[in-house]
Scaffold this motif. Structure first.
Motif, PDB file in Angstrom:
ATOM      1  N   LEU A  29      54.034   4.246 -35.208  1.00  0.00           N
ATOM      2  CA  LEU A  29      54.901   4.131 -36.377  1.00  0.00           C
ATOM      3  C   LEU A  29      54.618   2.853 -37.147  1.00  0.00           C
ATOM      4  N   GLY A  30      54.376   1.755 -36.412  1.00  0.00           N
ATOM      5  CA  GLY A  30      54.052   0.484 -37.058  1.00  0.00           C
ATOM      6  C   GLY A  30      52.766   0.570 -37.852  1.00  0.00           C
ATOM      7  N   LEU A  31      51.763   1.230 -37.273  1.00  0.00           N
ATOM      8  CA  LEU A  31      50.484   1.392 -37.966  1.00  0.00           C
ATOM      9  C   LEU A  31      50.637   2.257 -39.211  1.00  0.00           C
ATOM     10  N   TYR A  32      51.380   3.346 -39.092  1.00  0.00           N
ATOM     11  CA  TYR A  32      51.581   4.224 -40.244  1.00  0.00           C
ATOM     12  C   TYR A  32      52.317   3.498 -41.366  1.00  0.00           C
ATOM     13  N   PHE A  33      53.313   2.715 -40.985  1.00  0.00           N
ATOM     14  CA  PHE A  33      54.064   1.955 -41.988  1.00  0.00           C
ATOM     15  C   PHE A  33      53.127   0.981 -42.707  1.00  0.00           C
ATOM     16  N   LEU A  34      52.285   0.277 -41.937  1.00  0.00           N
ATOM     17  CA  LEU A  34      51.328  -0.671 -42.525  1.00  0.00           C
ATOM     18  C   LEU A  34      50.350   0.045 -43.443  1.00  0.00           C
ATOM     19  N   PHE A  35      49.862   1.191 -43.001  1.00  0.00           N
ATOM     20  CA  PHE A  35      48.898   1.957 -43.796  1.00  0.00           C
ATOM     21  C   PHE A  35      49.483   2.352 -45.146  1.00  0.00           C
ATOM     22  N   LEU A  83      48.437  14.666 -41.640  1.00  0.00           N
ATOM     23  CA  LEU A  83      48.631  13.214 -41.672  1.00  0.00           C
ATOM     24  C   LEU A  83      47.301  12.486 -41.526  1.00  0.00           C
ATOM     25  N   LEU A  84      46.450  12.978 -40.632  1.00  0.00           N
ATOM     26  CA  LEU A  84      45.120  12.383 -40.464  1.00  0.00           C
ATOM     27  C   LEU A  84      44.274  12.548 -41.730  1.00  0.00           C
ATOM     28  N   LEU A  85      44.350  13.731 -42.343  1.00  0.00           N
ATOM     29  CA  LEU A  85      43.617  13.959 -43.587  1.00  0.00           C
ATOM     30  C   LEU A  85      44.124  13.041 -44.690  1.00  0.00           C
ATOM     31  N   ASN A  86      45.431  12.868 -44.743  1.00  0.00           N
ATOM     32  CA  ASN A  86      46.025  11.983 -45.739  1.00  0.00           C
ATOM     33  C   ASN A  86      45.558  10.544 -45.539  1.00  0.00           C
ATOM     34  N   ILE A  87      45.480  10.119 -44.284  1.00  0.00           N
ATOM     35  CA  ILE A  87      44.985   8.774 -43.976  1.00  0.00           C
ATOM     36  C   ILE A  87      43.522   8.645 -44.381  1.00  0.00           C
ATOM     37  N   LEU A 125      41.740   4.380 -39.325  1.00  0.00           N
ATOM     38  CA  LEU A 125      41.561   5.827 -39.251  1.00  0.00           C
ATOM     39  C   LEU A 125      41.101   6.247 -37.861  1.00  0.00           C
ATOM     40  N   MET A 126      40.155   5.503 -37.283  1.00  0.00           N
ATOM     41  CA  MET A 126      39.658   5.832 -35.946  1.00  0.00           C
ATOM     42  C   MET A 126      40.762   5.698 -34.898  1.00  0.00           C
TER      43      MET A 126
END
Length: 225
Positions: free
Chosen positions: A91-97, A41-45, A66-67
């Motif tokens: 979860l909110g950050l991932y959704f926004l990303f 997931l981090l690599l994908n981001i 990312l940081m």
């Protein structure tokens, strides 16, 4: 360095997406969920940040994101019992990303003049990103309002959990397959499921039509010469 990687942005982004989706097929599910999935997931981001490398302001914003994601991942490894408030924030950050990345992919596909490898990979990546958006939406609903989805069963002796089953449900709904083994039973879950199905259909109809139109137009121009 970034310039060299930019030309491979869709390949890198898509490969990590596929690792997130299908990594559990090649390693123990529990080990994958607890250790490998956060890394993928981090690599994908990180590769998602690469997608916006030519937009300076957005690129800086995504680097900050990312940081923050790295810090939260480290906190998750150190303390698996992390507070729910942090989980909501994550979860909110991932959704926004994934919302930003999906929009950026669609823009790049839309503006492309020639349908080449990058456009095809971009279309695939965009669709998978929509599925991840749907997943984060469903799991957020399940956390906020438990038992919003019926049919989620933990089978004795089988390494599976709510996260994996909601990932499956999100993509099945996005593709409008609808096996019916998992069902939305609360109003918010039902509305979210309708929304996911609609978005999936709009993407396939509109983006596919645009790409096919560009391909036909390009071939017609080449045929004239």
């Amino acid at each position: 360095m970034i310039e060299k990687l930019y030309s491979w942005r869709f390949e890198l982004f898509l490969s990590t997406q596929l690792s997130i989706l299908f990594g559990s097929l090649f390693m123990p599910s529990t080990w994958f969920e607890n250790w490998m999935m956060p890394i993928f997931l981090l690599l994908n981001i990180a590769f998602g940040v690469l997608l916006v490398a030519k937009k300076k302001k957005l690129f800086r914003f995504m680097l900050v994101f990312l940081m923050i994601s790295v810090v939260m991942a480290v906190m998750g490894f150190v303390n698996s019992g992390i507070e729910n408030r942090v989980d909501y924030f994550k979860l909110g950050l991932y959704f926004l990303f994934y919302a930003i990345v999906t929009i950026e992919i669609i823009k790049q596909v839309w503006k492309a003049k020639i349908v080449g490898k990058n456009v095809i990979l971009g279309v695939i990546s965009g669709y998978i990103s929509l599925g991840l958006l749907a997943f984060f939406l469903c799991i957020s609903i399940e956390i906020i309002s438990p038992n919003s989805f019926s049919g989620i069963v933990i089978i004795p002796g089988v390494n599976t959990d709510t996260t994996e089953q909601l990932m499956y449900y999100s993509y099945v709904t996005l593709m409008t397959i609808g096996y019916g083994d998992i069902l939305p039973v609360t109003p918010i879950a039902q509305k979210a499921s309708v929304f996911i199905g609609l978005i999936g259909q709009f993407y396939l109809v509109i983006i596919t039509a645009v790409v096919v139109g560009k391909y036909i137009q390009h071939n017609n121009i080449n045929a004239k010469y």
